[in-house]
Design a protein around this motif. Sequence first.
Motif: not given
Lengths: 398, 264, 377
Positions: A322-330, A332-347
């Motif tokens: 699973v390691l390579p797929s997990l790396a991709n997921r991590y 994506s996850l880090t990129k997803d933090t950028s959606l915090g803007i929708a609730i005003g999280y200052p990322d």
Amino acid sequence: MTTQITEYHHMPLARRRLLIASRWLVQAAIMTVAAGLVMWLGFAVREALARKGIQFSFGYLGNAANFSLSEGLVPSLDDIQSILEPFSPSHSNLQALLAGLWNSLKVALSAIVLCTLFGTMVGIGRLSTNWLVRNLSFGLVEGVRNTPLLIQIVFWYFAVVLSFPPANAASNWFGGLLVSRAGVFLPGLAISESSGLASWGLLAAAFASAATAIVLQALRLRLILLAVTACALIATAVVGFPLAFDLPSATRFGARGGIALSPEMTALLLAIVVNSSAYVAEIVRGAIDALPKGQWEASASLGLSRSHTLRDIILPQVFRIVLPSLANRYISLTKDTSLGIAIGYPDLFNVYGTVSNQTGRNLEGVVIVMLTYLTLSWIISACVNAVNARVNAPGGVR
Amino acid sequence: MNAIELPTATMSRSVIVSMARVNKSFGTFHVLKDVDLDVGRGEVVVIIGASGSGKSTLIRCVNGLEMYQSGRLTVDGFNMPTEADRAIGGEKELASIRKGVGMVFQQFNLFPHMSAIDNVAIAPIRVRGRKPNEAKATALRLLERVGLRDHAQKFPGQLSGGQQQRVAIARSLAMEPHIMLFDEPTSALDPEMVGEVLDVMRELAREGMTMIIVTHEMGFAREVADRVVYIDHGRILEIGTPVDIFDCPTHERTRTFLSRVLRH
Amino acid sequence: MTGVVLRWLRRNLFGNPFDTALSLVVIPVLAWAAYAFAYWILVEAHWEVIRGSLKVLMTGIYPTDQLWRAWFSVATLCAMFGAGLGLAVRPTRTALTIVALAGTLMAAIVANVIDVPSGMLTTASASLGVAAWIGVDHSALGHRIALPGLLVGVVAIFVVLSPPGFEVWGGLLLSIVLTIAVSILTLPFGILLALGRQSRIASLRVISTAYIETMRSVPLILVIYWIWIIVPLLAPDTSVPGLLRGMAGFALFFAAYVAEYVRSGLQAVPKGQIEAARSLAMSSWTVNVDIVLPQALRVVIPSLVGQILDIFNGATLVFIIGLTDFLRAGQMILADPQNSGRTYEIYVFLFAVYFTIGGAITYASRRLETHLAKGSR
């Protein structure tokens, strides 16, 4: 017979020269077109900015930000006592971006750890012998993956976190965890008054002997070391623990103490963890399914129970896959933090947006932010690859 | 090691494939060592040897699927480009050579997304520019020749191994090649289907097609081959008529190989 | 009968001690949650807010007198969807009955919630879709015009919807049209990138790889925002509508993912295919277009359909450039002080719609995977 690679040609010299020349020509043409595009882009942008009276430079990073963030820590250079201090409008733009990066990392790192744990559990649950657990896991995974992350974030924020009780009436879980509309408060560690050289020394001794006890093999030595650890701990307790739990408490004016997670961060973290866990669950389940049935059959014929089979036979092998797929997921996850803007999280993305709006420095900002995300992705890949290499070394570790 | 060339090969027929001191290496692994071989027009040459001896590599050099490093390889009047030539270009030369050389693979390699008749017709349409109707009519005739006219609309997934290989042969014949290469054409087939493919090949030989065949089917070789080539560790050890090779081989290693193979 | 049920329960819920413990914990919690949820849905929730704001949810701030354009788009979308189905799925009697029932149900709901003409329009659209399905499946001509027809459909929708201006597009219609347009755009671009990545020309390889890796490392929202900012800077005289700039951002981002899928598809084509094609003296162009790509795309199609879902879910990010998609429309409705207490109702509705569409796409992708794995058609 000789095995060196010698250049034998059967093509006429003229034709050979023509072919080599045309290849170089094609390469050169492509590079020129690409370079030309980039240069045109650069010039056009510079011209457009010049028309507005702005020059491409990174100097604005040193200017004062003149806006505040709801949360965020920056490395402070003047104060020696506390290495990190909360962001304030007098800090520079660069420090604002750093605060944003810190906020993104806070969520990303916690989410990586939590979603791996939770996701593995759900992934195993997908294969449970219990019909309910199996279908509930399936429902969770499908429900999360078939809906946009943004709506999940917004839902967690508006429909869940903001529906928590207000801070002065926060609900108290297990005596240490405070859950309220103003955020979640976790017990923290603080340096207590009774700290001093003696107590720190004894605590350190306790840790050292405990660690050695774990590492060593000889039984008698281990028992001795365990005894030493126990004595050291008792001594520390007598002298006074250097660390104390800073338990949050709900007062009339709000919640105090402990580690505070803002409501935005709580919602974002919950949403991202639940969302990514679904993907991790699918990765884990897929890997378990991909293992040859023979593994299960062999374990069963050896008399291993299902849980032992999972723990000792299946999961170690799955970990490798699973390691390579997990790396991709991590990533994506880090990129997803950028959606915090929708609730005003200052990322990071949110702060970049604010800085750009204030200073008009969109392009410089984009370069910085893009490079940051690229670096983060690269770091995650490199770390997972390092683990992958160790695990897949011949005669591999566990 | 010079090739033993029998008078019949050089005097009465013109040479269609000529190899002189051909060498090929995969990195440091020297696979073909100073190969000399002339194949005459209309001749059927069967190459035998142990696995890893280089026989597949040899035949794949003839239509450029493998590149040789040194020596001279002439096919159908064209000089085959060496690896150094291919690094620069040389695609045009290769394409002209391949128009006249047909290849049948061990794994058939039919195009799975096309029906049998489309498999046979596509190359004439795309490469020789024939009209689709003409090409399909010819394809149908070729399929009939290999005994598969009724299966023209079927897809490879619906055909047995033997039928697929026969379609593959028809596909190569559609380009009207001067020489046909066969790389272990029956090795991937179930025993009961080997015969139908060998029948087609026998028929082709009877019609005078130049054929170079790599195979383990010794009975077939004995019956059809004009010459048999024994290749051992990249060198051609013996060439001769089937009678020469099978009944009175000169070299010790030939004898050992044959004894192991012919025991079954 | 009870014996069968009891046996099933014993095997599936109480098979071993651990399972029994789990069941004993989960069943009460689940039962309570299900009851609370059902109670809320049927008794407490005020669903009129949905009925009242349906127009905004579906089409955003599109001018009400121009709604016929939206209906045209719905009909065209149904036709396109039907045509697409016709290429892949055979319209069996069972499938047709299910679709007919679903269509009638939708029409009835619409007629109830909005008004009768809308219900009739829904029925008309659904029928158009079914007709397209059957038509494409039955006739060879239908097969040939299906794919170009999809393109024509998208262009037609754009042409018909645009006169009131791109800024007023919104709601679920915006989300869907954006998804379809972007999905179509990314395909050629992604294939070119994938071929560039495998190219023998070093500079093409480097450029393609750099582009793909960059796009995969940065967030989608950043790309959308940045393209939206930079296009007016580059072309200050022309005003490019925000929607088109957003679409460009989406396309540039997802093309990189398409390229990766196509690359894995290209690698899945057995080497023997290329050898056989080359042995037949086929040129590189013929080898790629006639032999390799058809086989590669076959492998890649399930992933591409999954990507459509990613694009659809990503469409929610257009809020950053000021557009109102389905989710944002819901939030706009909640912002109205009149509706302030209806948070849960709106979100449950949004969730339900997203889940239905998302689930359908996932289901389609899975069916395609098994169908294509069975061998060529």
